[in-house]
Write a protein that holds these residues in place. Structure first.
Motif, PDB file in Angstrom:
ATOM      1  N   SER A 129       0.654  -0.828   0.326  1.00 20.48           N
ATOM      2  CA  SER A 129      -0.220  -0.108  -0.205  1.00 20.48           C
ATOM      3  C   SER A 129       0.732   1.306   0.121  1.00 20.48           C
ATOM      4  O   SER A 129       2.116   1.366   0.664  1.00 20.48           O
ATOM      5  CB  SER A 129      -0.663   0.080   0.802  1.00 20.48           C
ATOM      6  OG  SER A 129      -1.950  -0.942   1.459  1.00 20.48           O
ATOM      7  N   CYS A 130       0.790   2.008  -0.726  1.00 21.86           N
ATOM      8  CA  CYS A 130       0.667   3.916  -0.915  1.00 21.86           C
ATOM      9  C   CYS A 130       0.205   4.755  -0.141  1.00 21.86           C
ATOM     10  O   CYS A 130      -0.956   5.137  -0.898  1.00 21.86           O
ATOM     11  CB  CYS A 130       1.990   3.810  -2.259  1.00 21.86           C
ATOM     12  SG  CYS A 130       1.948   5.393  -2.017  1.00 21.86           S
ATOM     13  N   VAL A 131       0.017   5.381   0.787  1.00 17.54           N
ATOM     14  CA  VAL A 131      -0.874   5.986   1.169  1.00 17.54           C
ATOM     15  C   VAL A 131       0.339   7.391   0.998  1.00 17.54           C
ATOM     16  O   VAL A 131       1.316   7.868   1.128  1.00 17.54           O
ATOM     17  CB  VAL A 131      -1.039   6.429   2.777  1.00 17.54           C
ATOM     18  CG1 VAL A 131      -2.566   7.356   2.874  1.00 17.54           C
ATOM     19  CG2 VAL A 131      -2.007   4.815   2.958  1.00 17.54           C
ATOM     20  N   ALA A 132      -0.969   9.049   0.178  1.00 23.43           N
ATOM     21  CA  ALA A 132      -0.481  10.338  -0.387  1.00 23.43           C
ATOM     22  C   ALA A 132      -1.120  11.172   0.658  1.00 23.43           C
ATOM     23  O   ALA A 132      -2.273  10.786   1.301  1.00 23.43           O
ATOM     24  CB  ALA A 132      -0.538  10.328  -1.509  1.00 23.43           C
ATOM     25  N   SER A 133      -0.050  11.866   0.550  1.00 22.89           N
ATOM     26  CA  SER A 133      -0.593  12.859   1.397  1.00 22.89           C
ATOM     27  C   SER A 133      -0.343  14.229   1.160  1.00 22.89           C
ATOM     28  O   SER A 133       1.206  13.890   0.886  1.00 22.89           O
ATOM     29  CB  SER A 133      -0.802  13.376   3.165  1.00 22.89           C
ATOM     30  OG  SER A 133       0.679  13.186   4.105  1.00 22.89           O
ATOM     31  N   GLY A 134      -1.115  15.594   1.101  1.00 20.82           N
ATOM     32  CA  GLY A 134      -0.272  16.933   0.474  1.00 20.82           C
ATOM     33  C   GLY A 134      -0.442  17.448  -0.680  1.00 20.82           C
ATOM     34  O   GLY A 134       0.398  18.216  -0.975  1.00 20.82           O
ATOM     35  N   HIS A 135      -0.820  16.500  -1.667  1.00 19.45           N
ATOM     36  CA  HIS A 135      -1.198  16.938  -2.774  1.00 19.45           C
ATOM     37  C   HIS A 135      -2.878  16.368  -3.583  1.00 19.45           C
ATOM     38  O   HIS A 135      -3.264  15.808  -2.790  1.00 19.45           O
ATOM     39  CB  HIS A 135      -0.242  16.779  -3.696  1.00 19.45           C
ATOM     40  CG  HIS A 135       0.160  14.647  -4.187  1.00 19.45           C
ATOM     41  ND1 HIS A 135      -0.731  14.167  -3.784  1.00 19.45           N
ATOM     42  CD2 HIS A 135       0.835  14.120  -4.277  1.00 19.45           C
ATOM     43  CE1 HIS A 135      -0.078  13.009  -4.278  1.00 19.45           C
ATOM     44  NE2 HIS A 135       0.535  13.033  -4.283  1.00 19.45           N
ATOM     45  N   THR A 136      -3.183  17.554  -3.842  1.00 18.49           N
ATOM     46  CA  THR A 136      -4.487  16.560  -4.415  1.00 18.49           C
ATOM     47  C   THR A 136      -4.824  15.704  -5.403  1.00 18.49           C
ATOM     48  O   THR A 136      -3.604  15.576  -6.344  1.00 18.49           O
ATOM     49  CB  THR A 136      -4.668  17.609  -5.816  1.00 18.49           C
ATOM     50  OG1 THR A 136      -4.720  18.906  -4.471  1.00 18.49           O
ATOM     51  CG2 THR A 136      -6.529  17.963  -6.368  1.00 18.49           C
ATOM     52  N   TRP A 137      -5.056  14.356  -4.271  1.00 17.52           N
ATOM     53  CA  TRP A 137      -4.616  12.977  -5.254  1.00 17.52           C
ATOM     54  C   TRP A 137      -5.242  13.180  -6.498  1.00 17.52           C
ATOM     55  O   TRP A 137      -4.630  12.141  -7.620  1.00 17.52           O
ATOM     56  CB  TRP A 137      -5.300  12.045  -3.764  1.00 17.52           C
ATOM     57  CG  TRP A 137      -5.285  10.740  -4.695  1.00 17.52           C
ATOM     58  CD1 TRP A 137      -6.917  10.102  -4.747  1.00 17.52           C
ATOM     59  CD2 TRP A 137      -4.812   9.710  -4.305  1.00 17.52           C
ATOM     60  NE1 TRP A 137      -6.585   8.675  -5.160  1.00 17.52           N
ATOM     61  CE2 TRP A 137      -4.696   8.809  -5.235  1.00 17.52           C
ATOM     62  CE3 TRP A 137      -2.935   9.699  -4.184  1.00 17.52           C
ATOM     63  CZ2 TRP A 137      -4.238   7.438  -4.977  1.00 17.52           C
ATOM     64  CZ3 TRP A 137      -2.242   8.347  -3.949  1.00 17.52           C
ATOM     65  CH2 TRP A 137      -2.762   7.627  -4.684  1.00 17.52           C
ATOM     66  N   TYR A 158      10.952  -1.821  -2.722  1.00 11.17           N
ATOM     67  CA  TYR A 158       9.532  -1.585  -3.650  1.00 11.17           C
ATOM     68  C   TYR A 158       9.284  -0.017  -3.047  1.00 11.17           C
ATOM     69  O   TYR A 158       9.301   0.882  -1.693  1.00 11.17           O
ATOM     70  CB  TYR A 158       8.087  -2.217  -3.602  1.00 11.17           C
ATOM     71  CG  TYR A 158       8.662  -3.858  -4.312  1.00 11.17           C
ATOM     72  CD1 TYR A 158       9.382  -4.420  -3.787  1.00 11.17           C
ATOM     73  CD2 TYR A 158       8.283  -3.876  -5.924  1.00 11.17           C
ATOM     74  CE1 TYR A 158      10.036  -5.394  -4.675  1.00 11.17           C
ATOM     75  CE2 TYR A 158       7.976  -4.869  -6.406  1.00 11.17           C
ATOM     76  CZ  TYR A 158       9.024  -5.874  -5.767  1.00 11.17           C
ATOM     77  OH  TYR A 158       9.168  -6.825  -6.550  1.00 11.17           O
ATOM     78  N   TYR A 159       9.185   0.925  -4.181  1.00  8.68           N
ATOM     79  CA  TYR A 159       9.043   2.510  -4.073  1.00  8.68           C
ATOM     80  C   TYR A 159       7.266   2.493  -4.239  1.00  8.68           C
ATOM     81  O   TYR A 159       7.109   2.175  -6.227  1.00  8.68           O
ATOM     82  CB  TYR A 159       9.989   3.285  -4.355  1.00  8.68           C
ATOM     83  CG  TYR A 159      11.365   2.934  -3.908  1.00  8.68           C
ATOM     84  CD1 TYR A 159      11.765   1.901  -4.731  1.00  8.68           C
ATOM     85  CD2 TYR A 159      11.565   4.241  -2.548  1.00  8.68           C
ATOM     86  CE1 TYR A 159      13.394   2.291  -4.126  1.00  8.68           C
ATOM     87  CE2 TYR A 159      13.320   3.348  -2.566  1.00  8.68           C
ATOM     88  CZ  TYR A 159      13.881   2.452  -2.445  1.00  8.68           C
ATOM     89  OH  TYR A 159      15.184   2.637  -2.220  1.00  8.68           O
ATOM     90  N   CYS A 160       6.945   3.568  -4.501  1.00 10.73           N
ATOM     91  CA  CYS A 160       5.859   4.260  -5.560  1.00 10.73           C
ATOM     92  C   CYS A 160       6.127   5.384  -5.698  1.00 10.73           C
ATOM     93  O   CYS A 160       7.143   6.288  -4.724  1.00 10.73           O
ATOM     94  CB  CYS A 160       4.272   4.454  -3.724  1.00 10.73           C
ATOM     95  SG  CYS A 160       4.460   5.022  -2.314  1.00 10.73           S
ATOM     96  N   ALA A 161       5.073   6.129  -6.556  1.00  8.99           N
ATOM     97  CA  ALA A 161       5.782   7.657  -6.780  1.00  8.99           C
ATOM     98  C   ALA A 161       4.587   8.458  -7.909  1.00  8.99           C
ATOM     99  O   ALA A 161       3.837   7.784  -7.971  1.00  8.99           O
ATOM    100  CB  ALA A 161       6.795   7.675  -7.964  1.00  8.99           C
ATOM    101  N   SER A 162       4.571   9.565  -7.667  1.00 14.84           N
ATOM    102  CA  SER A 162       3.718  10.315  -8.524  1.00 14.84           C
ATOM    103  C   SER A 162       4.273  11.376  -9.420  1.00 14.84           C
ATOM    104  O   SER A 162       4.842  12.204  -8.854  1.00 14.84           O
ATOM    105  CB  SER A 162       2.740  10.888  -7.165  1.00 14.84           C
ATOM    106  OG  SER A 162       3.270  11.811  -6.239  1.00 14.84           O
TER     107      SER A 162
END
Length: 127
Positions: free
Chosen positions: A21-29, A94-98
């Protein structure tokens, strides 16, 4: 401040499964394309999978096609990587990226085209 936080890594036997899982915060998903990459010891970081903003379009490296599934839950700002039939060659961090940028599917296969990265989660597959 944009943050991507991976979880779900661990030690698994060959043939087993894990879900990252990768949870994002701080940007407009919803503005961001998401990708998963991995890096094994002594090797370069390589593309694993990507997913479009809506989740309707996905892409996979040949080495994981048919075994891994990328998905996203836009209500939870989370992207997943379901990994099945794991092989020792899948051992890596393993890395997630956006990224907000998108031109072609191949664009998302290049790590330099991503803007934000998580810290990574270790996956170890024992044979």
């Amino acid at each position: 401040q944009v943050q991507l936080e991976e979880s779900g890594g661990g030690l698994v036997q060959a043939g087993g499964s894990l879900r990252l899982s990768c949870v994002a915060s701080g940007h407009t998903w919803n503005n961001y394309m998401m990708g998963w990459f991995r890096q094994a010891p002594g090797k370069e970081r390589e593309f694993v999978a990507s997913i479009s903003r809506s989740g309707g379009s996905t892409d996979y490296a040949d080495s994981v096609k048919g075994r891994f599934t990328i998905s996203r839950d836009n209500t939870k700002n989370t992207v997943y990587l379901q990994m099945s039939n794991l092989e020792s060659e899948d051992t890596a961090v393993y890395y997630c990226a956006s990224t907000r940028r998108y031109y072609t599917t191949s664009f998302l296969r290049t790590s330099n085209n991503y803007e934000f990265w998580g810290q990574g989660t270790q996956v170890t597959v024992s044979s």
